[in-house]
Design a protein around this motif. Sequence first.
Motif, PDB file in Angstrom:
ATOM      1  N   TRP A 110       0.867  -1.176   0.000  1.00  0.00           N
ATOM      2  CA  TRP A 110       0.000   0.000   0.000  1.00  0.00           C
ATOM      3  C   TRP A 110       0.907   1.231   0.000  1.00  0.00           C
ATOM      4  CZ3 TRP A 110      -1.354   4.220   3.111  1.00  0.00           C
ATOM      5  CH2 TRP A 110      -2.587   4.844   2.769  1.00  0.00           C
ATOM      6  N   GLN A 111       0.808   2.023  -1.059  1.00  0.00           N
ATOM      7  CA  GLN A 111       1.708   3.170  -1.252  1.00  0.00           C
ATOM      8  C   GLN A 111       3.168   2.765  -1.027  1.00  0.00           C
ATOM      9  OE1 GLN A 111       0.268   6.697   0.662  1.00  0.00           O
ATOM     10  NE2 GLN A 111      -1.612   6.687  -0.545  1.00  0.00           N
ATOM     11  N   LEU A 112       3.522   1.644  -1.639  1.00  0.00           N
ATOM     12  CA  LEU A 112       4.883   1.085  -1.644  1.00  0.00           C
ATOM     13  C   LEU A 112       5.331   0.537  -0.294  1.00  0.00           C
ATOM     14  CD1 LEU A 112       6.732   3.633  -3.983  1.00  0.00           C
ATOM     15  CD2 LEU A 112       5.631   1.473  -4.587  1.00  0.00           C
ATOM     16  N   MET A 113       4.403   0.459   0.659  1.00  0.00           N
ATOM     17  CA  MET A 113       4.748  -0.121   1.957  1.00  0.00           C
ATOM     18  C   MET A 113       4.286  -1.572   1.992  1.00  0.00           C
ATOM     19  SD  MET A 113       3.952   2.889   4.691  1.00  0.00           S
ATOM     20  CE  MET A 113       2.278   3.226   4.150  1.00  0.00           C
ATOM     21  N   PRO A 114       5.208  -2.536   2.197  1.00  0.00           N
ATOM     22  CA  PRO A 114       4.804  -3.937   2.245  1.00  0.00           C
ATOM     23  C   PRO A 114       4.033  -4.250   3.524  1.00  0.00           C
ATOM     24  CG  PRO A 114       7.136  -3.740   2.754  1.00  0.00           C
ATOM     25  CD  PRO A 114       6.659  -2.355   2.373  1.00  0.00           C
ATOM     26  N   LEU A 115       3.146  -5.257   3.425  1.00  0.00           N
ATOM     27  CA  LEU A 115       2.383  -5.704   4.592  1.00  0.00           C
ATOM     28  C   LEU A 115       3.262  -6.660   5.401  1.00  0.00           C
ATOM     29  CD1 LEU A 115      -0.459  -5.442   5.863  1.00  0.00           C
ATOM     30  CD2 LEU A 115      -1.085  -7.537   4.639  1.00  0.00           C
ATOM     31  N   LEU A 116       3.409  -6.378   6.688  1.00  0.00           N
ATOM     32  CA  LEU A 116       4.267  -7.192   7.562  1.00  0.00           C
ATOM     33  C   LEU A 116       3.472  -7.705   8.744  1.00  0.00           C
ATOM     34  CD1 LEU A 116       7.458  -4.939   7.822  1.00  0.00           C
ATOM     35  CD2 LEU A 116       6.960  -6.718   6.166  1.00  0.00           C
ATOM     36  N   LYS A 117       3.773  -8.951   9.129  1.00  0.00           N
ATOM     37  CA  LYS A 117       3.161  -9.494  10.340  1.00  0.00           C
ATOM     38  C   LYS A 117       3.655  -8.717  11.547  1.00  0.00           C
ATOM     39  CE  LYS A 117       3.152 -14.260   8.673  1.00  0.00           C
ATOM     40  NZ  LYS A 117       3.673 -15.609   8.954  1.00  0.00           N
ATOM     41  N   LEU A 118       2.758  -8.574  12.514  1.00  0.00           N
ATOM     42  CA  LEU A 118       3.167  -7.984  13.787  1.00  0.00           C
ATOM     43  C   LEU A 118       3.698  -9.112  14.667  1.00  0.00           C
ATOM     44  CD1 LEU A 118       0.262  -5.539  14.711  1.00  0.00           C
ATOM     45  CD2 LEU A 118       2.457  -4.988  13.693  1.00  0.00           C
ATOM     46  N   GLY A 119       4.681  -8.799  15.498  1.00  0.00           N
ATOM     47  CA  GLY A 119       5.205  -9.820  16.394  1.00  0.00           C
ATOM     48  C   GLY A 119       6.633  -9.511  16.750  1.00  0.00           C
ATOM     49  N   ASP A 120       7.262 -10.417  17.498  1.00  0.00           N
ATOM     50  CA  ASP A 120       8.648 -10.189  17.915  1.00  0.00           C
ATOM     51  C   ASP A 120       9.552 -10.101  16.694  1.00  0.00           C
ATOM     52  OD1 ASP A 120       7.757 -10.262  20.460  1.00  0.00           O
ATOM     53  OD2 ASP A 120       8.304 -12.360  20.817  1.00  0.00           O
ATOM     54  N   VAL A 121       9.304 -11.002  15.727  1.00  0.00           N
ATOM     55  CA  VAL A 121      10.034 -10.921  14.463  1.00  0.00           C
ATOM     56  C   VAL A 121       9.054 -10.432  13.416  1.00  0.00           C
ATOM     57  CG1 VAL A 121      11.304 -12.228  12.730  1.00  0.00           C
ATOM     58  CG2 VAL A 121      11.480 -12.868  15.152  1.00  0.00           C
ATOM     59  N   ARG A 122       9.426  -9.375  12.685  1.00  0.00           N
ATOM     60  CA  ARG A 122       8.572  -8.894  11.603  1.00  0.00           C
ATOM     61  C   ARG A 122       8.885  -9.715  10.360  1.00  0.00           C
ATOM     62  NH1 ARG A 122       6.177  -3.989  12.736  1.00  0.00           N
ATOM     63  NH2 ARG A 122       4.628  -4.844  11.323  1.00  0.00           N
ATOM     64  N   GLU A 123       7.839 -10.181   9.701  1.00  0.00           N
ATOM     65  CA  GLU A 123       8.009 -10.951   8.460  1.00  0.00           C
ATOM     66  C   GLU A 123       7.008 -10.450   7.448  1.00  0.00           C
ATOM     67  OE1 GLU A 123       7.132 -14.977   9.308  1.00  0.00           O
ATOM     68  OE2 GLU A 123       8.997 -15.361  10.392  1.00  0.00           O
ATOM     69  N   LEU A 124       7.285 -10.707   6.173  1.00  0.00           N
ATOM     70  CA  LEU A 124       6.314 -10.367   5.139  1.00  0.00           C
ATOM     71  C   LEU A 124       5.026 -11.147   5.385  1.00  0.00           C
ATOM     72  CD1 LEU A 124       8.621 -10.434   1.982  1.00  0.00           C
ATOM     73  CD2 LEU A 124       7.942  -8.457   3.370  1.00  0.00           C
ATOM     74  N   ALA A 125       3.884 -10.497   5.178  1.00  0.00           N
ATOM     75  CA  ALA A 125       2.579 -11.136   5.378  1.00  0.00           C
ATOM     76  C   ALA A 125       2.012 -11.487   4.013  1.00  0.00           C
ATOM     77  CB  ALA A 125       1.648 -10.197   6.133  1.00  0.00           C
TER      78      ALA A 125
END
Length: 305
Positions: free
Chosen positions: A40-55
Amino acid sequence: MKPPIPYSDSPLDRENLRRRSRDWVEAQDRAPESRYLPLWQLMPLLKLGDVRELAWAKREFFEDLEPTPEPVLLGTRDGVAHYAVDVSAEPKREPGFGVEDVASFEDLRAIVAQLPAGDAAIAAQARTLVDWHKRHGHCAVCGGHTRSVQGGANRICFDCQAEHFPRTDPVAIAVVLKGDRCLLGRGPGWPDTMYSALAGFVEAGESLEDAARREVLEETGVRVGEVRYVSSQPWPFPSSLMIGCAAFAESEELEIDRLELDDAKWFTRDALRAALEGRKPDLTVPPPFAIAHHLIRAWVDGELE
Ligand SMILES: [Zn+2]
């Protein structure tokens, strides 16, 4: 081997041979296991959590959107196709887009240090390609409409059939060395303590070495002789390739271009070692997600003699 420089070393196979087949691309589009990364507007969707990962989402999430976004095939991993999908036309939804985990859209530059290396590289490719497709709906030759082909590897004009390929803008970035000293500069608006390698775009009809020599001379007045390639880094803001060099100086006197730089200084190895280790409050260097950090460290460690 050293760990890869952030944004590089993607785990995906770009499939540049198989994506020539329209049948193969369409089969990936239909495959239920294919994975889609919303941006969204060049921002990737990332999982929330201790480690951030692509969602990653499933295809269904965007099929009902209007207009239907056109996914860009990034490549495959273990035979599973991975896509980037621009959802900027939608209201921002967090969480949403069919992603089961709680997730948020994040500025890649701000979050890269928290991402696994492979995810950072995939996000870099996704960001650059989505941005390029968005800005190349029209042909630069005739102004006609273009369409995405080969899963988004390039675009072709409907009218004149001209092919257009995603651009990469080379940047020469150099630590300037003379004996036991290294020349770094501070850009306008940077914190007073921050110094980094000197950088500039490689211009038309110019070699990397010539660009590095010109840039250093223009910005600092220092003459450079030998220029040696060290390593490179994709820099997806929006589409640069940072080409790291060691530039060996033949003069020392500084004549700083104050439009380009607030300051430039020669530093000793001890000062830069202390800055890298965070032991020098009056001098900071870029963090490890920037290639400048690795160039400075390589010189401090004696690897650029
Ligand atoms: Zn055209």
